[in-house]
Design a protein around this motif. Structure first.
Motif, PDB file in Angstrom:
ATOM      1  N   UNK A 107       0.757  -0.742  -0.381  1.00  0.00           N
ATOM      2  CA  UNK A 107       0.210   0.266   0.044  1.00  0.00           C
ATOM      3  C   UNK A 107       0.957   1.122   0.002  1.00  0.00           C
ATOM      4  N   UNK A 108       0.037   2.763   0.062  1.00  0.00           N
ATOM      5  CA  UNK A 108       0.942   3.679  -0.203  1.00  0.00           C
ATOM      6  C   UNK A 108       0.218   4.619   0.748  1.00  0.00           C
TER       7      UNK A 108
ATOM      8  N   UNK B  55      -4.369   0.810  -4.086  1.00  0.00           N
ATOM      9  CA  UNK B  55      -3.241   0.810  -3.044  1.00  0.00           C
ATOM     10  C   UNK B  55      -3.524   2.077  -2.069  1.00  0.00           C
ATOM     11  N   UNK B  56      -3.703   3.118  -1.944  1.00  0.00           N
ATOM     12  CA  UNK B  56      -3.577   4.510  -1.339  1.00  0.00           C
ATOM     13  C   UNK B  56      -4.424   4.831  -0.116  1.00  0.00           C
TER      14      UNK B  56
ATOM     15  N   UNK C  47       1.370  -4.284   6.920  1.00  0.00           N
ATOM     16  CA  UNK C  47      -0.100  -3.455   7.379  1.00  0.00           C
ATOM     17  C   UNK C  47      -0.775  -3.930   8.221  1.00  0.00           C
ATOM     18  N   UNK C  48      -0.897  -5.320   7.841  1.00  0.00           N
ATOM     19  CA  UNK C  48      -1.846  -5.940   8.339  1.00  0.00           C
ATOM     20  C   UNK C  48      -1.740  -6.342  10.272  1.00  0.00           C
TER      21      UNK C  48
ATOM     22  N   UNK D 100       9.426   6.847  -1.747  1.00  0.00           N
ATOM     23  CA  UNK D 100       8.122   5.536  -2.065  1.00  0.00           C
ATOM     24  C   UNK D 100       7.183   5.273  -1.408  1.00  0.00           C
ATOM     25  N   UNK D 101       6.685   5.694  -0.285  1.00  0.00           N
ATOM     26  CA  UNK D 101       5.724   5.662   0.771  1.00  0.00           C
ATOM     27  C   UNK D 101       5.093   4.489   0.857  1.00  0.00           C
TER      28      UNK D 101
END
Length: 312
Positions: free
Chosen positions: A12-13, A172-173, A97-98, A89-90
């Motif tokens: 993800x971003x 993805x954002x 993330x999870x 690239x963030x």
């Protein structure tokens, strides 16, 4: 398994707080300083409580766990935010993330329940001072603390096991600087109705019930304070719970307002998130040390012992 087999994206971003490189550099320095102050402040409070036998009471037992939770909560959110502030690239992996969602659930939920337990402790101390030792027994306050950890872990586990079955296809954002469940649910292209139902139930049971218990405790405390005839007596009694009331207001206020807002990535939403996940963990040790005579005295005694030890 569904996550690995069917997801077509792997990361993800995180849009973060700003896209301006100059502002990002300033924010990096600001949040790095805040993070270092959070670590030092909470570690100092933990050491002082452990070192001073006068603080070996239920109230400070709760406070020591609150300091530890603040250390964990800040460490779950801030390092990744600092990394992204310096990165072009963030990104964060889906698994990462999870994982962050899981630990945000545990730390944030445990803090909610600890604040609730501390409110009950203040209620017992102010409304039933003669029976305080019997009401707040060692068995009870140990159960309250470990129950807070256990319930938060169970809550996090249920939500994250359901989240692992979500399928992420195109979006993805994440319009945020950290991964939270409300932020990733809209990114799934699979049915998330069960996830939303479980999240809503856990929020109501975990957040609303704990808030109501805090509210009831303070309603009884206020009634007791108002029944005291002398102004100095009321002021003295209120001072024993003012630090906790300030911490509750900061955490519940910003947390509730953030989760009532839509996940749009608005400036106000991000500010509330920064308040409860970054600023509050730094402020809690300051609140309890500056507004509490016992803590200030314990800090002086600990520093004096440390200086004497160095000289000898």
């Amino acid at each position: 398994m569904a996550l690995r087999n069917h997801s077509t994206i792997t990361e993800f971003f995180l849009l973060g707080l700003s896209a301006n490189h100059h502002i990002e550099a300033f924010l990096f320095v600001l949040f790095l300083v805040i993070y270092l102050l959070t670590i030092m402040g909470n570690l100092m409070m933990l050491l002082v409580i452990r070192a001073d036998f006068r603080l070996h009471t239920p109230m400070y037992f709760f406070l020591s766990h609150l300091c530890f939770i603040d250390l964990c909560f800040s460490s779950v959110t801030v390092p990744k935010m600092l990394e992204n502030l310096l990165s072009q690239k963030k990104t964060i992996s889906v698994e990462g993330c999870l994982t962050q969602v899981f630990f945000v659930f545990i730390t944030g939920g445990t803090e909610l329940l600890l604040l609730c337990a501390m409110a009950y402790d203040r209620y017992a101390a102010i409304c039933h001072p003669l029976l305080y030792g019997q009401i707040m027994s060692k068995q009870l306050y140990m159960q309250l603390v470990w129950g807070s950890w256990g319930l938060s872990f169970l809550d996090a586990l249920i939500n994250i096991l359901l989240a692992m079955n979500m399928v992420f296809c195109e979006a993805q954002i994440i319009h945020h600087f950290i991964c939270e469940m409300p932020s990733i649910l809209p990114l799934s292209c699979s049915d998330v109705s069960r996830n939303i139902t479980v999240l809503l139930c856990s929020t109501l049971l975990h957040g609303l019930v704990s808030f109501l218990l805090v509210f009831i405790s303070y309603a009884r405390i206020i009634c007791t304070i108002l029944s005291i005839s002398s102004t100095s007596g009321r002021s003295k009694v209120f001072s024993t719970c003012s630090s906790h009331l300030t911490a509750v207001t900061l955490y519940y206020g910003s947390g509730v307002l953030r989760h009532l807002m839509p996940n749009s990535g608005s400036l106000m939403e991000l500010m509330f998130s920064v308040q409860y996940s970054v600023i509050t963990p730094m402020l809690n040790p300051l609140i309890y040390s500056l507004k509490n005579k016992e803590v200030k005295a314990a800090v002086r005694r600990t520093l004096k012992k440390y200086l004497l030890h160095i000289r000898s």
